[in-house]
Scaffold this motif. Structure first.
Motif, PDB file in Angstrom:
ATOM      1  N   PRO A   1       1.200  -0.866  -0.054  1.00 46.06           N
ATOM      2  CA  PRO A   1       0.206  -0.100   0.000  1.00 46.06           C
ATOM      3  C   PRO A   1       1.000   0.818   0.171  1.00 46.06           C
ATOM      4  N   THR A   2       1.979   1.512   1.081  1.00 44.90           N
ATOM      5  CA  THR A   2       2.848   2.255   0.611  1.00 44.90           C
ATOM      6  C   THR A   2       3.328   2.932  -0.548  1.00 44.90           C
ATOM      7  N   GLN A   3       3.205   1.737  -1.234  1.00 45.26           N
ATOM      8  CA  GLN A   3       4.382   1.932  -2.738  1.00 45.26           C
ATOM      9  C   GLN A   3       2.408   2.209  -3.855  1.00 45.26           C
ATOM     10  N   ALA A   4       1.565   1.236  -3.597  1.00 50.50           N
ATOM     11  CA  ALA A   4       0.169   1.834  -4.662  1.00 50.50           C
ATOM     12  C   ALA A   4       0.311   3.537  -4.425  1.00 50.50           C
ATOM     13  N   ALA A   5      -0.038   4.065  -2.950  1.00 48.02           N
ATOM     14  CA  ALA A   5      -0.330   5.635  -3.106  1.00 48.02           C
ATOM     15  C   ALA A   5       0.365   6.325  -3.128  1.00 48.02           C
ATOM     16  N   THR A   6       2.326   6.235  -2.689  1.00 51.84           N
ATOM     17  CA  THR A   6       2.767   6.719  -3.274  1.00 51.84           C
ATOM     18  C   THR A   6       3.098   7.127  -5.229  1.00 51.84           C
ATOM     19  N   GLY A   7       2.792   5.920  -5.686  1.00 49.07           N
ATOM     20  CA  GLY A   7       2.623   6.052  -7.039  1.00 49.07           C
ATOM     21  C   GLY A   7       1.650   6.725  -7.586  1.00 49.07           C
ATOM     22  N   MET A   8       0.598   6.537  -6.935  1.00 52.71           N
ATOM     23  CA  MET A   8      -0.262   7.418  -7.664  1.00 52.71           C
ATOM     24  C   MET A   8       0.277   9.154  -7.415  1.00 52.71           C
ATOM     25  N   ALA A   9       0.270   9.485  -6.548  1.00 50.71           N
ATOM     26  CA  ALA A   9       1.138  10.262  -6.134  1.00 50.71           C
ATOM     27  C   ALA A   9       2.096  11.268  -6.590  1.00 50.71           C
ATOM     28  N   LEU A  10       3.197  10.389  -6.972  1.00 51.55           N
ATOM     29  CA  LEU A  10       4.451  10.538  -7.859  1.00 51.55           C
ATOM     30  C   LEU A  10       3.454  10.600  -9.202  1.00 51.55           C
ATOM     31  N   THR A  11       2.806   9.991  -9.995  1.00 52.04           N
ATOM     32  CA  THR A  11       2.388  10.622 -11.191  1.00 52.04           C
ATOM     33  C   THR A  11       1.018  11.686 -11.471  1.00 52.04           C
ATOM     34  N   ALA A  12       0.764  11.780 -10.151  1.00 46.22           N
ATOM     35  CA  ALA A  12      -0.490  13.641 -10.094  1.00 46.22           C
ATOM     36  C   ALA A  12       1.117  14.334  -9.961  1.00 46.22           C
ATOM     37  N   VAL A  13       2.183  14.391  -9.592  1.00 45.89           N
ATOM     38  CA  VAL A  13       3.190  15.582  -9.764  1.00 45.89           C
ATOM     39  C   VAL A  13       3.605  15.721 -10.303  1.00 45.89           C
TER      40      VAL A  13
END
Lengths: 231, 231, 231, 231, 231, 231
Positions: free
Chosen positions: F205-217
């Motif tokens: 989950p840390t990676q899943a959520a941070t991956g989405m945040a990274l994509t948004a940024v």
């Protein structure tokens, strides 16, 4: 003047009506709405098939037509877990009308999470699933299991109790039910004991539906009182 | 000994608690459960944002911890349409706990067909839709429309009444709502008038949730009486 | 020996039975199953309310009981878009039984995308939505709109046609319906013309349900033939 | 002039086309639509993977383009339970087009309650669940179980029959299926026997889809006849 | 050694591949996975019909087979909003594979509430609704509206921008969308401007899908690094 | 200037924050957004009850208010699988905010078919099911099973690993999960090993959520770069 809530048993077995009335004893109070439990003499001894369910509609309508006073009641509860005649009565009467099945499912959903249903016979499970699906609550149904006792065995309290506990525990432990519904109006006398045994809320349909009717009637009374106070 | 149902207003505005208590006047009867309406002094003046909703949990828990007697009540109603703290309280308390939002939606579903919701502000519509989706009732939602009045305008009864009627008629006529829910605890005094004006059932959340709590308490009382009779 | 499919009009209006029979003319062929359209003399002139729907069950059961031969038919179609008595008949008879409403919705779903329904009266829309929800097809319903003509106006072909076209176009253009269902057994004579006018498939319920019954009967016949060949 | 319904086997195995044609023997009648079963020589021996499913589209389109007459048929059935090419063909052709999978699921839903699916291989189960979910019928799926026989074993009738019975009984008894679907076009010869063995309706996909196509064609013919009569 | 993520444009228009590559410029970083944007020369100039969608599968498979190295990539993105070939590729390749459509819908759902879709042509709306229904996100779809510009008009930036803004505002204001998805890979250059204009998040599908692929690849890399550290 | 993504652990256990940071090592790259993992000192040692979940909101808001710079971050990830405070933060902050639970479920859905969840304790299963239902993904949930180890046992890597494998295999084999989600932020170090052992994708989950945040940024950065190029 006192309001009246009609709880109408669509089968002709007075004993079941008496059970319903007993289940509602605590719902009667001084100055409160009258809870009138009635037996549809024209009905079958039990509502067991879909044909019985459908036929109850005409009986219920006729019953209301026979005595005009009945149509002036303040609310009605249809005393059968299959909610016979509920849509038809709503088309003809202006009072709020509650079914035991829908009221139980929705009360269970109000109490929290997923609920289980204890059916009397396996044949009823399919009917329940249709009703639950129509309400949109399929995802909250943890399971629906039958005790599968004959009506005679049901009257043997020991046998019935053993099966209720076994099925209730299975719903709680294997299916994850956080609430258990008694899927029939005739099991009210086991509600409290089963709730203590299982440690999860147990819903009795006569009470669930009549509680909703009582709420509807008292809500109107509150308004009247407020109007008087304001006047 | 008399049971107690706690109706806890999680905001600090005593006037709203008073409105709730007035809405429940008819739900009090001789020998019946005490309906104790309480104000959470630690809460904000109104529960308006999700931050308020979430913060209410700690306030509610602390309130129960402050006076041990409170945890021994027989049922509780969380006095806010957003049902703050309901899951958390269920994890800590054994009494049945009802939320005003869920109780209203489920009572509407018990009354029949598709329901409409009158929201105070548009921002609440999204929150309601999430709650209705989580219950599985999305298909029964006819519409959710806001009156979009400020709290000050809300206190102007004429302005509020006009908007309520306009929005209620739109829900009934354009959206096909057969039942209308007042989406806020503070509109109880309009319930009856609006029901008469619209000609469809109007549900007030304080009454819907407290009715369910009352039912739960009376159901247990019935069992106790039955046990006494049997003893 | 030739199989029989019973198409039973649960209302007492012979003219409607005649319309049904005409709609099925092409479904009769040499050596094919007999399509026997029958009128339930004991029914009301039209199935208009839920009370009519529910009452049809007893009439249908009685009708089957009166002549034992009827219970030996190979399939049955209940000739009303509200599918009265369908669950009850399934509990009592072993032949496959099809309802016009469910058959139409499911045939529309088989044809592709979202479908619209043309109802005779607005009051029926709610009933249809309940049925569609119970089948799980809510997301495929593009819209359900009523022509809202009286039975008398319906018999005025010009007036009926104009409304059918207007409502059909609205379903197609505003709601995005790729298929349109005629929500009543009495509009068969407009099916073809409307299909040409709208340019999307139009489903007539007598044909949809009888087509399913025919398929069920022929499937069994095929097996018998295969058995003979193999013998 | 006689209508034509094309039943197109998208795999190149003529034997399967022959099975389909045999399954439809009873659907042919004097004066009735021609049922033309065709084999797509350009297809793989069996449609086993999603790549096969997707590739079938181009083959199907090319097949229609090769002989202009084909595009003037009155209806088409895609002879594979995975419904390959169905959306693409609908975009290009004006005739009604039916898939074996969707037609079977929807016919099962028309017959009543929850249905089970007998898959040939476990790998297909996931594909079926996706299709059923897209139709909205997930709540009506009682179960989907594979017989998991190789194509060779499938051709051993004894082995196949034993597995079909075992899986069918499990679907009926453990999963509560009231209808069973044969999840592959190649099992038609077991339909009748399995129905008798299980005592619940068994649906064969070639027949389910062709029955729907036949209904669509006859419905139009009825209109033509009516127009002639009126003329 | 550096990982590779293949972003495969299944249509033969290099310009669109270039747009995709530009949209991913910021997703490339020193030491990061290679983002290789490829054009399927065997594809049609645009994926416009379902036939194009289905035909893309064989092209994609062939493309992977032509150069064995391709099958050893670390992740793949199918560069088309209709997610062609996605199930088939998953059956054949072990790398994670992402579709632009599903990734966009699911990313929108991760961002919060209801989302709107801007389609290029009305014909695509139906396809999107099917995909959204299959994912279970129908209740979160606020609306799907087409700009309905020809490919030529699309290349006129002024005309395209005006329509994008008009449709985006309608989705936000009339449909209640809190997030807007660009329903086509070719509109990346408007993403940022539209987000600023609308004041709600705007999702571009190339980035949504590649972001998911990047996450999957980095997650594995993290593990490798951890293993090295631990070693 | 470099963007910042805040990953905020709402519990006060620094060790868990360190685990999160380690799980994200590969998500940091030269010139890439800063991934700042922070511990909420005001939180409880673990987010275990719904009261903890709800209380996290105020802590999170206060944390953002304490240092104005924090509100100017480019995206935030709430470092707990129960997504505490997510709606409230979205109401107050303009940056995109991702929850670990929702991001994991939606990433699993993007990867293909049905997914399973490995919960730490049985009590969490109910909470997960509510969240999955609210997202609309119930039909894609293959199962949610708990390893039911105490926090102490969890720190025994051998014991934890054995249970993870056992539960993961059950999800894959008995429930049909094609993807497995680690239902807690503290199990990152097992992700890769478990993926290899099970042969299905495992989501942390840390990676899943941070991956989405990274994509948004990165999506926004891409726009800025494009604007510069165009300028």
């Amino acid at each position: 003047m006192t309001e009246r809530i009609l709880i109408i048993n669509p089968n002709s077995t007075q004993e079941i009506t008496d059970h319903m009335s007993a289940a509602l004893e605590a719902f009667r109070f001084p100055g409160g709405p009258q809870l009138v439990c009635e037996t549809l003499r024209s009905g079958p001894p039990g509502i067991e098939t879909q044909a019985h369910v459908d036929a109850a509609t005409a009986n219920l309508i006729e019953w209301f037509e026979q005595v005009p006073e009945r149509k002036r009641a303040d609310a009605a509860v249809i005393g059968c877990f299959s909610d016979p005649g509920i849509v038809a009565l709503r088309e003809r009467l202006t009072m709020p009308i509650f079914g035991m099945g829908a009221s139980s499912y929705l009360t269970a959903a109000a109490l929290g999470d997923r609920f289980g249903v204890i059916s009397v016979v396996s044949a009823a499970v399919r009917r329940h699933k249709r009703a639950i699906r129509a309400l949109g609550l399929t995802d909250q149904l943890a399971g629906d299991l039958a005790i599968d006792l004959s009506v005679v065995e049901l009257s043997n309290e020991d046998a019935a109790w053993k099966r209720l506990v076994a099925v209730g525990q299975k719903l709680r432990d294997d299916c994850g039910a956080a609430v258990v519904i008694l899927g029939c109006a005739g099991m009210a006398r086991y509600r409290s004991r089963l709730e203590q045994n299982l440690g999860v809320a147990v819903i009795e349909p006569t009470q669930a539906a009549t509680g909703m009717a009582l709420t509807a009637v008292l809500a109107r009374r509150g308004a009247a009182a407020a109007n008087r106070r304001a006047g």
